[in-house]
Each structure stands twice: as C-alpha cells, then as structure tokens.
Design an enzyme around this catalytic site. Structure first.
Site, PDB file in Angstrom:
ATOM      1  N   SER A  69      43.584  22.600  52.676  1.00 56.77           N
ATOM      2  CA  SER A  69      42.885  21.431  53.222  1.00 56.77           C
ATOM      3  C   SER A  69      42.451  20.481  52.112  1.00 56.77           C
ATOM      4  O   SER A  69      42.245  20.880  50.960  1.00 56.77           O
ATOM      5  CB  SER A  69      41.649  21.873  54.005  1.00 56.77           C
ATOM      6  OG  SER A  69      41.988  22.821  54.989  1.00 56.77           O
TER       7      SER A  69
HETATM    8  N1  SAH Z   1      41.309  26.653  54.896  1.00 53.09           N
HETATM    9  C1  SAH Z   1      42.679  26.780  54.479  1.00 53.09           C
HETATM   10  C2  SAH Z   1      43.564  25.956  55.378  1.00 53.09           C
HETATM   11  C3  SAH Z   1      44.864  26.592  55.617  1.00 53.09           C
HETATM   12  S1  SAH Z   1      45.920  25.797  56.781  1.00 53.09           S
HETATM   13  C4  SAH Z   1      42.817  26.366  53.021  1.00 53.09           C
HETATM   14  O1  SAH Z   1      41.889  25.750  52.492  1.00 53.09           O
HETATM   15  O2  SAH Z   1      43.832  26.676  52.399  1.00 53.09           O
HETATM   16  C5  SAH Z   1      45.561  26.703  58.232  1.00 53.09           C
HETATM   17  C6  SAH Z   1      45.833  28.178  58.224  1.00 53.09           C
HETATM   18  O3  SAH Z   1      45.612  28.648  59.549  1.00 53.09           O
HETATM   19  C7  SAH Z   1      47.270  28.564  57.875  1.00 53.09           C
HETATM   20  O4  SAH Z   1      47.257  29.484  56.812  1.00 53.09           O
HETATM   21  C8  SAH Z   1      47.800  29.196  59.148  1.00 53.09           C
HETATM   22  O5  SAH Z   1      48.704  30.259  58.930  1.00 53.09           O
HETATM   23  C9  SAH Z   1      46.528  29.692  59.805  1.00 53.09           C
HETATM   24  N2  SAH Z   1      46.661  29.905  61.248  1.00 53.09           N
HETATM   25  C10 SAH Z   1      47.365  29.173  62.145  1.00 53.09           C
HETATM   26  N3  SAH Z   1      47.256  29.712  63.369  1.00 53.09           N
HETATM   27  C11 SAH Z   1      46.460  30.813  63.238  1.00 53.09           C
HETATM   28  C12 SAH Z   1      45.978  31.788  64.146  1.00 53.09           C
HETATM   29  N4  SAH Z   1      46.258  31.779  65.445  1.00 53.09           N
HETATM   30  N5  SAH Z   1      45.182  32.754  63.662  1.00 53.09           N
HETATM   31  C13 SAH Z   1      44.843  32.821  62.342  1.00 53.09           C
HETATM   32  N6  SAH Z   1      45.273  31.926  61.442  1.00 53.09           N
HETATM   33  C14 SAH Z   1      46.066  30.924  61.879  1.00 53.09           C
END
Ligand code: SAH
Length: 220
Positions: A70
């Site tokens: 993010s």
């Molecule tokens: N806060 C993270 C953002 C990652 S992007 C950072 O700073 O890096 C969002 C993440 O949510 C991804 O890794 C994706 O795999 C995860 N995600 C998507 N759907 C999901 C679900 N149903 N359950 C758990 N994680 C999920």
C-alpha cells in the site's frame, strides 16, 4: 510509544523514513505515534530488491502475485483512524501482503493478528518482520472474509484489500466499542470506519481509495 525496531535498521534508511514521515505530515497525517513508526521503519525490506530505490516514495508498488504494497499515505491514514479512540490492545489485520502495514501496527499496539490468503506472501512477511525483531504478531493463512473467530473479539480491525461489501464475520468479531477500518467497493472504493455500539454499527466515510480486491474463498 513502543520502539521495537531492531538495530538492523541502518542510518540511511532511518533518514529516508524520516523524510517520508515529513511528506506524510505535509499530506495531513498528524498522529505522532504513526509518524514515528513510519520514520523508523525500513520500507525497503518490504519491496522487491529491484524497486528498493523507490521504497521511500509515497506510492504503492508491486510485490508479486498480482498484489501491491500500500501507499505509505494510506498506511498512515488507516493506522491513524485505528488509534483515533485510543490505543487498542490488539488489532486484526486482513491482507498481510508485504508485511509493511503489519510492521507499522506492531509498533503501535501490543499484539497484531494478521491473515493472508497467499501462503508465499505470508511466509515472506513473517521472515521480514522477524529480521527486524518485530515479533508481537501472529499470522494465519486463511480467508479474510472469515476473520479469525478464535481470537475475537477485536477492538480494532483493518482490512487492506477491498471487499464488495463489509464481511459479516468481521462485524461479528468486532468488540463492543471497537472500530473497523475498511475499503469497500469494486471500481469506486470508499474507505470506511465502522464503529460498534452493542448491536448497532455506525459508519463514517473517509475518502476514495484504490485497493486490490479482497478475493473470496480459495487459498493459494
Ligand atoms: N497491507 C499490505 C497490502 C497488501 S495488498 C501491504 O502493506 O503490503 C492486499 C493483500 O490482501 C494481498 O496480499 C492479498 O493476497 C490479500 N488478500 C486478498 N484477498 C484476501 C482474503 N480473502 N483473505 C486474506 N488476504 C487476502
């Protein structure tokens, strides 16, 4: 405030982190606890090596598997919203991804629970957090739509991927008086803060955002 980032953080990344925190202050982030956590966090270890030179820019970056780390502004904004009523004992985070948001949260509260559906990302995040001595986190490979019921209720829940609607399980796992910070929508997404008062939920709309989808079901 708890300062737990280990001595492995170099002077150079510390200065880059401080500059990033200054940029976020200029963008309107005011919570000193959050700004300090951003200032002392080595964001470069949470991005692919080839993008390390962009790690302290205020932008989202690809982290593989079609996912993104993010934007620092949104990490700070969501953290600030989580702390707005006081510091919760623990936080449930949905979407561990790179582990960067997790690293900020572990510096703000005593315990973080984090759920990720892609196993490879979860393991990578775990190793990174251990490498900088941030150990007050428990991780689960699971579907964030289901939350983490055995650890509930949570005073605070943060979701860093966008569901089409607020998952019912997360509303149920929110403690009375607790707050849920979550982006909701498909193309147009709105960041919401939902607070629980007994069986009633109040909703505040914060701003438009852009997240990857909270994918339902199947784990990979
Ligand atoms: N806060 C993270 C953002 C990652 S992007 C950072 O700073 O890096 C969002 C993440 O949510 C991804 O890794 C994706 O795999 C995860 N995600 C998507 N759907 C999901 C679900 N149903 N359950 C758990 N994680 C999920």
């Amino acid at each position: 405030m708890n300062v737990r980032v280990g001595s492995s953080v170099s002077g150079k990344s510390r200065r880059s982190g401080e500059l990033l925190a200054q940029k976020l202050y200029a963008e309107g982030i005011r919570d000193q606890r959050v700004l300090q956590a951003i200032a002392q966090s080595p964001r470069h270890i949470f991005v692919p090596e080839i993008l390390a030179h962009k790690a302290y820019d205020n932008t989202a970056l690809p982290i593989g598997q079609g996912q993104t780390i993010s934007q620092p502004y949104i990490v700070a904004k969501m953290s600030e919203l989580l702390l707005a009523d006081g510091v919760p004992d623990s936080i449930l985070e949905i979407g561990t991804g790179s582990g960067y948001q997790t690293s900020i949260l572990t510096q703000l509260v005593a315990k973080v629970f984090s759920v990720e559906r892609i196993k490879a990302l979860q393991w990578q995040a775990k190793r990174r957090l251990q490498s900088i001595d941030l150990n007050n986190v428990s991780m689960k490979h699971g579907d964030g739509w289901q939350g983490w019921s055995s650890k509930s209720p949570f005073q605070a829940i943060i979701v860093t991927a966008a569901p089409t609607e607020v998952p019912k399980a997360l509303l149920e796992q929110l403690a009375d008086g607790g707050r849920l910070v979550i982006p909701v929508g498909v193309d147009t997404q709105i960041l919401k803060v939902i607070t629980r008062h007994g069986d009633e939920y109040k909703e505040q709309q914060v701003e438009m955002v852009k997240f990857v989808p909270l994918v339902p079901g199947a784990l990979i």
